[in-house]
Scaffold this active site. Sequence first.
Site, PDB file in Angstrom:
ATOM      1  N   SER A 573       0.586  -1.318  -0.106  1.00  0.00           N
ATOM      2  CA  SER A 573      -0.029  -0.241  -0.060  1.00  0.00           C
ATOM      3  C   SER A 573       1.211   1.562  -0.353  1.00  0.00           C
ATOM      4  CB  SER A 573      -0.717  -0.055   1.457  1.00  0.00           C
ATOM      5  OG  SER A 573      -1.946   0.860   1.243  1.00  0.00           O
ATOM      6  N   ASP A 658      -9.394  -3.962  -5.544  1.00  0.00           N
ATOM      7  CA  ASP A 658      -9.598  -3.146  -4.537  1.00  0.00           C
ATOM      8  C   ASP A 658      -9.583  -1.555  -3.980  1.00  0.00           C
ATOM      9  OD1 ASP A 658      -7.267  -1.902  -2.423  1.00  0.00           O
ATOM     10  OD2 ASP A 658      -5.557  -3.001  -3.472  1.00  0.00           O
ATOM     11  N   HIS A 693      -8.314  -4.988  -1.388  1.00  0.00           N
ATOM     12  CA  HIS A 693      -6.920  -3.988  -0.112  1.00  0.00           C
ATOM     13  C   HIS A 693      -6.204  -5.312  -0.304  1.00  0.00           C
ATOM     14  CE1 HIS A 693      -4.154  -0.853  -0.205  1.00  0.00           C
ATOM     15  NE2 HIS A 693      -3.818  -1.415   1.425  1.00  0.00           N
TER      16      HIS A 693
END
Length: 727
Positions: A573, A658, A693
Amino acid sequence: MRNTTAVLMLAIGLVGCGEADKEQKIQEEEMTSSTGQASAPMAQKVPHKMLIHGHERVDNYYWMRDDERKAPEVIAHLEAENAYTDSVMQHTKALQDALFEEMTGRLEKDKSTVPVYYNGYWYHTRYLPEKEYAVHARRKGTQEAPEEVMLDVNALAQDSGYFSVGRLAVSPSNQLLAYPEDNMGRRVYTIRFKNLKTGELLPDKLENASPVAVWANDNRTVFYINKDRQTLLGYQVMRHKLGTPQSEDVMVYEEADKAFYTWISKSRDGTQVNIHHSSTTSSGQSILNAETPLAEFSPLYPREKGHEYSAQKLGSNFYILTNWQAENFRLMKVATQSAADKSKWKDVIPHNSKVLLEDFTLFDQHLALIERKSGQTGLRIINLENDKDLQVGFNDPVYQLSLSANPNLDSDSVRISYSSLTTPKSVYQAELDSGELQLLKQDKIPGGFDPEYYQSEGILITARDGVKVPVSLVYCKDKFKHDGTNPLLQYAYGSYGSTVDPRFRSSVVSLLDRGFVFAIAHIRGGQKLGRAWYEDGKMFNKKNTFTDFVDVTKGLTQLKYGASDKIFASGGSAGGLLMGAVVNMAPDLYRGVTAAVPFVDVVTTMLDESIPLTVNEYDEWGNPNNKDSYEYMLSYSPYDQVKAQDYPNILVTTGLHDSQVQYFEPMKWVAKLRELKTDKNQLLFNVNMEAGHGGSSGRFRRYHETALQYAFYLDLLGVGEAAARVE
C-alpha cells in the site's frame, strides 16, 4: 497451467493499434524463450496527455483504468500477467506448496479467543479445524453455560470466492444481531439482522454500508453509514427502524467535507451514540443520547483545523485525548455539560515532549494508558481516587503492546495484547490496583516452534542527515553469522503516522529457518519516535521516508547483518509507494523487491477526486492542484519517475477489487517498467481477480500469496529446494 501464449495474444489484440505494429507485437509475444517459458506481456501504448500548471505529462497506459472492471482488453491483459507469472514461477510450485504447508502448519487449527464478558454474556470467537472462517458464539452468565452460536461465517461464505464480516453488534436486549458482510473485497457492506433466539434472518437489509452498525437503546433503531458509490467514502450517517424498507431511512448527519472520514460507535456505558469525524490533521466527535434516537446529534466540541481529539465518557465527565497545545497529545477532563468550553478542560495527563500518549481506556476508579517513550510502548495505570501511578513493562528487546477488549467500566483489571518478534500474540490482564500481570492466553504455534532458537534486537542506524532510525531485527540463532553473509528481508511502511511495531509473524519463521534476517525499518512517516517523527515524513518531508529506508539498508550491510548481494525489500500500500520510490532511487541495493497493492501513481491519483481516498489525503501527500505540491510529488512519484535503468527483480501483487489502491496503479507501473527497464531481471505481476486491498479472505488461503512472495526470494538465491531448520 493456463494457455499462456493464447492469453498474451488476446491481451495485445484487444487494445487496438496500427495493423503493422499490432502484427509485429503479436509475433513478439508468441515468441518464447529457449526454455519454453513465455515472454513477458508488453502492453500497447496509447498516449494520454495531461496538462496542469503549464506542465504536460503523457501517460501511455492511462487506458488501463476501468472503474467497472469489465473491459475485455483490461481483463485480458491482467490474465496475461497472471499467466506469465505462473509460467515463470512454475518451477517453484513444489517450494510454494512446501512453504504454504509450513506456514499454515503453524496456525492453531482450533484456535479460540479469550472470552469477554459483557451485558450478561461471555463472548468468544473460535475456529473449526481446516475451516477458513470464524464461528462467533457466546455463553449466558457463566463460561460453563451451553454455547450459543451467533454466526458461523463458514456457512455464509461457502459460495463466495471472497467473504468478509465487519463488526458484530448485539442489541441491548441481547436478542438481535447486526452483522455487515462483503463478498467482493471493495469494503462495501450489506448489513443483515438475525434473531438470536430463533435463528431467523430479519427481512431488513442495509446496502452500500460501512462495516459497522450501532444500536439505540430501544432495540429497534440502528445507526449505520452510507457510502458514496464513486469514492467509496462513508459520508452519511443513517437511522434505520427495524421492519421498514431502507428507502425510508433518515439521514441524521452528512459529511460535506471530503477530507473527513466518518465512523460511529457507542460509549462503553451504553448511554451515548458517537459519530467520529477524522481527517489527516483534524478530528472531532458528535454525540447523541442512546435513549432518544430521534433527537439530533450535537458536536461534543466544534471541529478546528489542526485540532485532533477523541473523548470517552465516565459518569458525568468526558476524558479527552487531544493535541491542543500538545504535539504528543495530552489527556484532559471536563464535565459533560461544559465540553464545548475548552477553557474548562483540565489536565489529567499533561503533555510530555518525550512521551507520545497513544491510547487510553477508563474504569470506574482507574485510568489505563498506552504511552510510547524512546520508541517503545508501555502500560501505565492511574488510580483516579488516590493518584497511585503504576508502570508495567516487558523484557523483550523490542515488542508490541496495545489495549485489548475492555468493555466493562466496573472491571478490576485491564486486558492488554502483547507480542514480540519471538513471542506469539498473548493476552494478559493487569490488576488495576497492583499492576500484577496474568497471562490469559498465548497463541499456540504448532510444528515445533521454540522461541529459544530465535533472537531479536533493537538497534539505531544513522541516516544521511544525522537522524538515528530505529530498526527491529530477528533471526535464527543457529543460522545467523554476524559476518555479512546472511540474506536479509527489510520491511517498512512509513506513512499516516502508522507505527509498525515488532510483533510475531509466524510466516516469517519460514525465512528465518532458511537463514534470513528479518528487519523492520521504523522510518520517518510513522510515529515510532513520537508525533514529530510523523511530521518529518509527510508532505514536503516525504522523501525522508525513502532515504531513511535506503540508509537503513546500507547501515545493515555495513554492520554485517546481511550480505550486500542478498538484500530483499518489501512493503504494501503506502509501503508499496516506498518500494516504488526506492527502486527508482537505489535499484542496485536490492536483489529482489516485493510490492503489494502499491500506491505508485501518486500525482494522477491525487489529481482525481473521483478516486477513493484522494481528497482525504491532501494533508498527507499534498494537493497537486497547488503548484508547489505538484512539483514535489512529481519528483518522487514512482510511476512518473520510472526511467531507462537497471531495476532489481520485482514481484508486484494486487487485487482487482481493491478499494484503497485501484488495480490500475500497479498495472500501469508494471507496464511502464517493462517498457523502460534495461535489465533482464524478473518483473512479475500477480493479480487476485477475486480480492481487494487485503488480499484473499480466509485464514489459510491468504498464505498462498505469502508463499509466492517467499518462493520469489528463495528462487533468486538459487536455494529453492532449501529445507527449513531441522531439529
